[in-house]
Write a protein that holds these residues in place. Structure first.
Motif, PDB file in Angstrom:
ATOM      1  N   TYR A 166       6.699 -39.091  24.001  1.00  0.00           N
ATOM      2  CA  TYR A 166       7.126 -37.742  23.603  1.00  0.00           C
ATOM      3  C   TYR A 166       8.554 -37.423  24.018  1.00  0.00           C
ATOM      4  CZ  TYR A 166       6.092 -36.766  28.455  1.00  0.00           C
ATOM      5  OH  TYR A 166       6.094 -36.815  29.825  1.00  0.00           O
ATOM      6  N   HIS A 167       9.158 -38.282  24.837  1.00  0.00           N
ATOM      7  CA  HIS A 167      10.575 -38.077  25.171  1.00  0.00           C
ATOM      8  C   HIS A 167      11.496 -38.655  24.085  1.00  0.00           C
ATOM      9  CE1 HIS A 167       9.168 -37.714  29.535  1.00  0.00           C
ATOM     10  NE2 HIS A 167       9.726 -36.561  29.244  1.00  0.00           N
ATOM     11  N   TRP A 221      14.514 -29.193  23.555  1.00  0.00           N
ATOM     12  CA  TRP A 221      14.529 -28.683  24.940  1.00  0.00           C
ATOM     13  C   TRP A 221      14.232 -29.787  25.944  1.00  0.00           C
ATOM     14  CZ3 TRP A 221      10.564 -29.326  28.322  1.00  0.00           C
ATOM     15  CH2 TRP A 221       9.296 -29.599  27.796  1.00  0.00           C
ATOM     16  N   ILE A 222      13.466 -30.814  25.525  1.00  0.00           N
ATOM     17  CA  ILE A 222      13.008 -31.832  26.481  1.00  0.00           C
ATOM     18  C   ILE A 222      14.147 -32.763  26.925  1.00  0.00           C
ATOM     19  CG2 ILE A 222      12.256 -33.782  24.999  1.00  0.00           C
ATOM     20  CD1 ILE A 222       9.486 -33.312  26.681  1.00  0.00           C
ATOM     21  N   ILE A 266      17.934 -31.794  32.119  1.00  0.00           N
ATOM     22  CA  ILE A 266      16.765 -31.675  33.004  1.00  0.00           C
ATOM     23  C   ILE A 266      16.997 -32.560  34.225  1.00  0.00           C
ATOM     24  CG2 ILE A 266      14.300 -32.210  33.173  1.00  0.00           C
ATOM     25  CD1 ILE A 266      14.046 -31.252  30.250  1.00  0.00           C
ATOM     26  N   ARG A 300      18.479 -37.058  29.336  1.00  0.00           N
ATOM     27  CA  ARG A 300      17.631 -38.111  29.893  1.00  0.00           C
ATOM     28  C   ARG A 300      17.640 -39.335  28.985  1.00  0.00           C
ATOM     29  NH1 ARG A 300      12.189 -35.209  32.121  1.00  0.00           N
ATOM     30  NH2 ARG A 300      12.092 -34.246  30.067  1.00  0.00           N
ATOM     31  N   THR A 337       3.826 -26.370  28.708  1.00  0.00           N
ATOM     32  CA  THR A 337       5.043 -26.884  29.340  1.00  0.00           C
ATOM     33  C   THR A 337       6.179 -26.809  28.329  1.00  0.00           C
ATOM     34  OG1 THR A 337       3.822 -28.374  30.762  1.00  0.00           O
ATOM     35  CG2 THR A 337       6.126 -28.946  30.346  1.00  0.00           C
ATOM     36  N   LYS A 370       5.085 -23.809  32.273  1.00  0.00           N
ATOM     37  CA  LYS A 370       5.749 -24.697  33.238  1.00  0.00           C
ATOM     38  C   LYS A 370       7.123 -25.043  32.696  1.00  0.00           C
ATOM     39  CE  LYS A 370       4.484 -29.065  33.767  1.00  0.00           C
ATOM     40  NZ  LYS A 370       3.395 -30.038  33.861  1.00  0.00           N
ATOM     41  N   PRO A 397      10.900 -26.886  32.831  1.00  0.00           N
ATOM     42  CA  PRO A 397      11.585 -28.039  33.421  1.00  0.00           C
ATOM     43  C   PRO A 397      12.644 -27.525  34.388  1.00  0.00           C
ATOM     44  CG  PRO A 397      12.435 -27.619  31.211  1.00  0.00           C
ATOM     45  CD  PRO A 397      11.339 -26.604  31.443  1.00  0.00           C
ATOM     46  N   ASP A 431       8.528 -27.937  36.921  1.00  0.00           N
ATOM     47  CA  ASP A 431       8.333 -29.390  36.858  1.00  0.00           C
ATOM     48  C   ASP A 431       9.641 -30.050  37.274  1.00  0.00           C
ATOM     49  OD1 ASP A 431       8.277 -32.107  35.952  1.00  0.00           O
ATOM     50  OD2 ASP A 431       6.604 -31.583  34.644  1.00  0.00           O
ATOM     51  N   TRP A 433      10.201 -33.389  37.892  1.00  0.00           N
ATOM     52  CA  TRP A 433      10.347 -34.754  37.361  1.00  0.00           C
ATOM     53  C   TRP A 433      11.013 -35.711  38.369  1.00  0.00           C
ATOM     54  CZ3 TRP A 433      12.867 -38.895  34.698  1.00  0.00           C
ATOM     55  CH2 TRP A 433      12.037 -39.577  33.819  1.00  0.00           C
ATOM     56  N   GLU A 441       5.927 -29.016  40.883  1.00  0.00           N
ATOM     57  CA  GLU A 441       5.352 -30.269  40.371  1.00  0.00           C
ATOM     58  C   GLU A 441       6.305 -31.447  40.502  1.00  0.00           C
ATOM     59  OE1 GLU A 441       3.202 -30.058  36.706  1.00  0.00           O
ATOM     60  OE2 GLU A 441       4.072 -31.917  35.952  1.00  0.00           O
ATOM     61  N   GLU A 454       1.619 -37.757  37.624  1.00  0.00           N
ATOM     62  CA  GLU A 454       1.734 -38.278  36.260  1.00  0.00           C
ATOM     63  C   GLU A 454       2.314 -39.692  36.228  1.00  0.00           C
ATOM     64  OE1 GLU A 454       4.406 -34.942  35.164  1.00  0.00           O
ATOM     65  OE2 GLU A 454       5.537 -36.451  34.047  1.00  0.00           O
ATOM     66  N   HIS A 482      -1.829 -34.921  32.946  1.00  0.00           N
ATOM     67  CA  HIS A 482      -0.508 -34.728  32.354  1.00  0.00           C
ATOM     68  C   HIS A 482      -0.640 -34.991  30.848  1.00  0.00           C
ATOM     69  CE1 HIS A 482       3.285 -36.752  30.949  1.00  0.00           C
ATOM     70  NE2 HIS A 482       3.756 -35.597  31.366  1.00  0.00           N
ATOM     71  N   GLU A 525      -3.174 -29.142  30.201  1.00  0.00           N
ATOM     72  CA  GLU A 525      -1.758 -28.942  29.873  1.00  0.00           C
ATOM     73  C   GLU A 525      -1.547 -29.096  28.368  1.00  0.00           C
ATOM     74  OE1 GLU A 525       1.056 -31.926  31.322  1.00  0.00           O
ATOM     75  OE2 GLU A 525       2.745 -30.664  30.720  1.00  0.00           O
ATOM     76  N   LEU A 579       1.861 -29.728  26.060  1.00  0.00           N
ATOM     77  CA  LEU A 579       3.318 -29.915  26.019  1.00  0.00           C
ATOM     78  C   LEU A 579       3.844 -29.365  24.713  1.00  0.00           C
ATOM     79  CD1 LEU A 579       3.845 -33.447  27.507  1.00  0.00           C
ATOM     80  CD2 LEU A 579       5.551 -31.660  27.686  1.00  0.00           C
TER      81      LEU A 579
HETATM   82  C1  LIG Z   1       9.223 -31.360  31.317  1.00  0.00           C
HETATM   83  C2  LIG Z   1       9.130 -32.614  32.131  1.00  0.00           C
HETATM   84  O1  LIG Z   1      10.400 -32.995  32.564  1.00  0.00           O
HETATM   85  C3  LIG Z   1       8.509 -33.776  31.384  1.00  0.00           C
HETATM   86  O2  LIG Z   1       9.241 -34.046  30.215  1.00  0.00           O
HETATM   87  C4  LIG Z   1       7.061 -33.520  31.034  1.00  0.00           C
HETATM   88  C5  LIG Z   1       6.215 -33.443  32.248  1.00  0.00           C
HETATM   89  O3  LIG Z   1       6.503 -33.979  33.291  1.00  0.00           O
HETATM   90  C6  LIG Z   1       4.970 -32.667  32.192  1.00  0.00           C
HETATM   91  O4  LIG Z   1       4.577 -32.240  31.113  1.00  0.00           O
HETATM   92  O5  LIG Z   1       4.369 -32.504  33.233  1.00  0.00           O
END
Ligand SMILES: C[C@H](O)[C@H](O)CC(=O)C(=O)O
Ligand SMILES: [Mg+2]
Length: 394
Positions: A21-22, A29-30, A34, A48, A161, A177, A179, A214, A216, A240, A268, A318, A338, A340
């Motif tokens: 999903y990245h 936004w992802i 971040i 990223r 998220t 949630k 980032p 989050d 990361w 998180e 995750e 996750h 969750e 996303l």
């Molecule tokens: C938003 C976060 O950086 C990542 O892309 C997704 C994640 O870690 C989550 O959904 O939890």
């Protein structure tokens, strides 16, 4: 009934969102500044994708039974995953009964110990495992959740998220949630901006809506402790993945240091019952967040979840789309899930693994009826418009 055997396992790659999903286009936004463990290098701070978060791509695993039934699953893994399956794991799968899931998992894990244990190998094992559960459930004509003991509630509740918790609240989610955008390398100014965004969102969503950050894997104990202390003022529900996944000691320290009532969550990027045993026994967190497509699949997640239950901890996977939904609906210690937000502006609900799956259910008003999960297997189909590539066909 004589049980079908598994005739063939096939591994494909697929690009463009979905299980990886990245792997999104620009303006999403992802990928908008971040904080990550790479943020200390200014050249890799804004995106990223610039350091390679999307290099793997999606791995699609298909398993075909002797009666013609096909099970499949998607996860993150791309060509490396394909190689592991076609060159190594296929021998444990082909010729086995479709019910041999536990033995196949053990053989895949034990035989890869010398180069595996976590990361891409566990993503790959997860993909095969999920495809096997899909196959077995289809052969039996039942949804996967029925094989796990059946639903313990009538509907799932979701938090979202994404970049817009304010919109998520309007869409009926129970929380949002965000980032975290700025890490320790961006100093006090970054900290101020992180808190400013949280304050803005708190003002927009009111007091009762959950807000989480989050991180990361991007922080250290000192920064995370300071962020948690100041974010408490805005009612941050949990912090998180504040630290790198191997820093169990740091997590245990952070959990002792966060303000009373704030939760520490992670997991995750953790895998297997042994990885989660470390998190649980060392008192690293309050909620564990295994990704079903990365932690070892459903077979392993059931063990991880029982371990968590015995420690009095919640399991909130996750992402993971349908692989999470079929699991969460069957577990008492997974009270919510969750979602996303995969729309580039986090302003509408689109299926989490869009565009790779068809029939992928989405929450409506932040909820999903258990009955929408009643089709055989995981209840999804591969989108034929997505071009599959089988790099190591045998
Ligand atoms: C938003 C976060 O950086 C990542 O892309 C997704 C994640 O870690 C989550 O959904 O939890
Ligand atoms: Mg996360």
């Amino acid at each position: 009934m004589s049980m079908p055997t598994i005739k063939q396992v096939r591994a494909f790659t697929l690009r463009g969102g979905g299980a990886d999903y990245h792997d999104q286009g620009g303006g999403h936004w992802i990928d908008d500044h971040i904080a990550t463990p790479m943020s200390k290098y200014p050249a890799y701070r804004q995106s990223r994708q610039s350091f390679g978060i999307n290099v793997l791509g999606t791995l699609v695993v298909e398993v075909e039974a002797s009666d013609g039934t096909v099970g499949f699953a998607v996860t993150t893994g791309g060509e490396l995953g394909c190689w592991i399956i076609e060159k190594h794991l296929a021998r444990f799968v082909e010729g086995a009964l479709v019910t041999d899931i536990e033995r196949i998992w053990d053989q895949m894990y034990q035989s890869t110990l010398y180069y595996g244990r976590k990361g891409i190998v566990l993503n790959t094992i997860s993909g095969v495992d999920l495809a096997l559960w899909d196959l077995l459930a289809k052969v039996r004509g039942e949804p996967v959740h029925a094989l796990l003991g059946g639903p313990v509630r009538d509907e799932l509740q979701f938090y979202a998220t994404g970049a817009r918790p304010d919109l998520a609240r309007e869409m009926g989610f129970i929380g949002g949630k965000l980032p975290l955008h700025h890490g320790p390398a961006e100093g006090e100014e970054g900290m101020r901006r992180n808190l400013e965004l949280l304050a803005t969102m708190r003002e927009r969503v009111g007091d009762d809506f959950w807000l989480m950050y989050d991180c990361w894997m991007s922080l250290d104990v000192d920064y995370a402790t300071r962020l948690a202390a100041r974010a408490a003022e805005y009612g941050l529900k949990w912090i998180e993945e504040a630290l790198p996944p191997d820093d169990y000691w740091g997590y245990a320290e952070l959990r002792r240091k966060v303000p009373r009532g704030m939760l520490v969550t992670t997991g995750e990027h953790e895998a297997t019952r042994w990885g989660f045993r470390m998190l649980l026994e060392m008192g690293c967190c309050d909620i564990i967040q295994p990704d079903v497509g990365w932690c070892g699949g459903l077979t392993e997640l059931l063990k991880i979840s029982s371990l968590a239950d015995a420690h009095g901890k919640m399991v909130v996977p996750h992402g993971s789309s349908v692989y999470s939904y079929h699991f969460v609906v069957t577990r008492h210690n997974s009270p919510f899930a969750e979602f996303l937000m995969m729309a580039p502006g986090a302003d509408e609900v689109v299926p989490m693994f869009h565009p790779q799956l068809l029939d992928e259910p989405v929450p409506v008003n932040g909820r999903m009826k258990a009955s929408v999960l009643d089709s055989p297997g995981f209840g999804v189909r591969l989108n034929p418009d997505c071009a599959l590539h089988r790099p190591f066909a045998r």
